[in-house]
Design a protein around this motif. Structure first.
Motif, PDB file in Angstrom:
ATOM      1  N   GLU A  71       0.814  -1.219   0.000  1.00 57.49           N
ATOM      2  CA  GLU A  71       0.000   0.000   0.000  1.00 57.49           C
ATOM      3  C   GLU A  71       0.845   1.265   0.000  1.00 57.49           C
ATOM      4  OE1 GLU A  71       1.283  -0.485   4.063  1.00 57.49           O
ATOM      5  OE2 GLU A  71       0.435  -1.919   2.647  1.00 57.49           O
ATOM      6  N   LEU A  87      -8.541   8.742  -3.847  1.00 62.19           N
ATOM      7  CA  LEU A  87      -8.708   7.341  -3.444  1.00 62.19           C
ATOM      8  C   LEU A  87      -8.303   6.426  -4.590  1.00 62.19           C
ATOM      9  CD1 LEU A  87     -12.251   7.701  -1.823  1.00 62.19           C
ATOM     10  CD2 LEU A  87     -10.027   7.849  -0.675  1.00 62.19           C
ATOM     11  N   VAL A  89      -7.631   2.510  -6.336  1.00 58.32           N
ATOM     12  CA  VAL A  89      -8.204   1.161  -6.368  1.00 58.32           C
ATOM     13  C   VAL A  89      -7.264   0.278  -7.174  1.00 58.32           C
ATOM     14  CG1 VAL A  89     -10.178  -0.260  -7.014  1.00 58.32           C
ATOM     15  CG2 VAL A  89     -10.541   2.115  -6.316  1.00 58.32           C
ATOM     16  N   SER A 105      -7.977  -2.134   2.961  1.00 57.08           N
ATOM     17  CA  SER A 105      -7.704  -0.774   2.503  1.00 57.08           C
ATOM     18  C   SER A 105      -6.953   0.004   3.564  1.00 57.08           C
ATOM     19  CB  SER A 105      -9.006  -0.049   2.139  1.00 57.08           C
ATOM     20  OG  SER A 105      -9.876   0.050   3.240  1.00 57.08           O
ATOM     21  N   TYR A 106      -6.394   1.125   3.121  1.00 54.63           N
ATOM     22  CA  TYR A 106      -5.637   2.017   3.989  1.00 54.63           C
ATOM     23  C   TYR A 106      -6.071   3.455   3.741  1.00 54.63           C
ATOM     24  CZ  TYR A 106      -2.158  -1.591   5.168  1.00 54.63           C
ATOM     25  OH  TYR A 106      -1.528  -2.719   5.626  1.00 54.63           O
ATOM     26  N   VAL A 114      -6.346   3.996  -0.264  1.00 60.32           N
ATOM     27  CA  VAL A 114      -6.222   3.022  -1.339  1.00 60.32           C
ATOM     28  C   VAL A 114      -6.935   1.740  -0.937  1.00 60.32           C
ATOM     29  CG1 VAL A 114      -3.987   2.137  -0.540  1.00 60.32           C
ATOM     30  CG2 VAL A 114      -4.599   1.933  -2.955  1.00 60.32           C
ATOM     31  N   LEU A 115      -7.646   1.169  -1.896  1.00 56.53           N
ATOM     32  CA  LEU A 115      -8.494  -0.003  -1.687  1.00 56.53           C
ATOM     33  C   LEU A 115      -8.020  -1.143  -2.577  1.00 56.53           C
ATOM     34  CD1 LEU A 115     -11.161  -1.540  -0.948  1.00 56.53           C
ATOM     35  CD2 LEU A 115     -12.301  -0.131  -2.666  1.00 56.53           C
ATOM     36  N   SER A 116      -7.928  -2.338  -2.018  1.00 57.51           N
ATOM     37  CA  SER A 116      -7.523  -3.524  -2.776  1.00 57.51           C
ATOM     38  C   SER A 116      -8.716  -4.453  -3.006  1.00 57.51           C
ATOM     39  CB  SER A 116      -6.431  -4.290  -2.015  1.00 57.51           C
ATOM     40  OG  SER A 116      -6.202  -5.559  -2.596  1.00 57.51           O
ATOM     41  N   GLN A 137     -16.873  -1.024   1.139  1.00 60.26           N
ATOM     42  CA  GLN A 137     -15.478  -0.804   1.510  1.00 60.26           C
ATOM     43  C   GLN A 137     -14.933   0.491   0.925  1.00 60.26           C
ATOM     44  OE1 GLN A 137     -13.957  -2.625   3.731  1.00 60.26           O
ATOM     45  NE2 GLN A 137     -12.101  -1.377   3.665  1.00 60.26           N
ATOM     46  N   THR A 141     -13.052   3.272   3.002  1.00 66.78           N
ATOM     47  CA  THR A 141     -11.761   3.829   2.603  1.00 66.78           C
ATOM     48  C   THR A 141     -11.803   5.353   2.619  1.00 66.78           C
ATOM     49  OG1 THR A 141     -11.393   1.890   1.194  1.00 66.78           O
ATOM     50  CG2 THR A 141      -9.963   3.786   0.827  1.00 66.78           C
ATOM     51  N   TRP A 206      -5.600   1.064   8.984  1.00 64.15           N
ATOM     52  CA  TRP A 206      -5.759  -0.163   8.237  1.00 64.15           C
ATOM     53  C   TRP A 206      -7.094  -0.808   8.569  1.00 64.15           C
ATOM     54  CZ3 TRP A 206      -6.461  -4.358  11.316  1.00 64.15           C
ATOM     55  CH2 TRP A 206      -5.914  -4.310  12.607  1.00 64.15           C
TER      56      TRP A 206
END
Length: 207
Positions: A71, A87, A89, A105-106, A114-116, A137, A141, A206
């Motif tokens: 991240e 933000l 992705v 995400s963080y 940032v989102l995974s 989510q 985030t 986190w």
């Protein structure tokens, strides 16, 4: 066509939230994430001095991604991107060696997150459920980027999630988190796009 910082398809907003999609993210998912933010912002619009627009940008996946704490690379890539809140992705997983698992995400103080999709793709059976969980989510985030902590109300979208399925019981943004988002969004929307100030809070959150 990409510009000098590797971004393409830019639709700038003077006051807004910029979604940055790294690599190949399917259009259906892009729309679901943007719509989740639009819905949230729409529910708050009467209390916001400026309603934030939501724009999209596209970037290549960064090179030399480490085997853990990925991240950090993505958050650094967001730094030059314009927008009051930015933000990202990505399909890349965020592995935390201390916790021994991938995180969702963080958020970073200053208005970025940032989102995974990584764990959602592994832990979700149906497409509809995947899009619903990802949309929630995305809201979480944004909350992390707005310096909110995880909420103790288990029905609130801003609560802590150990598994992707934990998002299924989230039905709302609680009054406390709603007020926190209102304050933070008003603060960030009044800042100059691309020069978001640092606000009190943690250096990272986190989930």
């Amino acid at each position: 066509m990409a510009d000098a910082d590797g971004c393409s398809d830019i639709r700038p907003e003077k006051n807004g939230i910029t979604l940055v999609f790294f690599g190949r993210i399917e259009p259906e998912l892009e729309d679901a994430l943007a719509n989740s933010l639009e819905e949230l912002v729409g529910s708050l619009r009467e209390s916001l001095p400026v309603r934030p627009g939501i724009s999209r940008r596209y970037m290549a996946v960064p090179e030399n991604i480490p085997p853990h704490n990925q991240e950090r690379v993505f958050l650094s890539s967001l730094e030059p991107v314009g927008g009051n809140l930015v933000l990202g992705v990505t399909n890349t997983g965020f592995y935390d060696p201390y916790l021994g698992r991938h995180l969702f995400s963080y958020g970073r103080v200053g208005g970025s997150g940032v989102l995974s999709t990584y764990r959602f793709r592994k832990e979700t059976d149906t497409r509809r459920q995947f899009l619903d969980r990802m949309g929630k989510q995305m809201v979480k985030t944004l909350a992390l980027a707005c310096t909110l902590d995880s909420c103790p109300d288990t029905g609130c979208i801003v609560s802590y999630h150990r598994w992707a399925r934990d998002l299924d019981k989230n039905r709302y943004v609680c009054p406390s988190c709603r007020n926190g988002l209102l304050w933070s969004l008003a603060f960030f929307m009044e800042s100059t796009a691309g020069n978001t100030p640092v606000v009190p809070g943690r250096n990272g959150e986190w989930l």
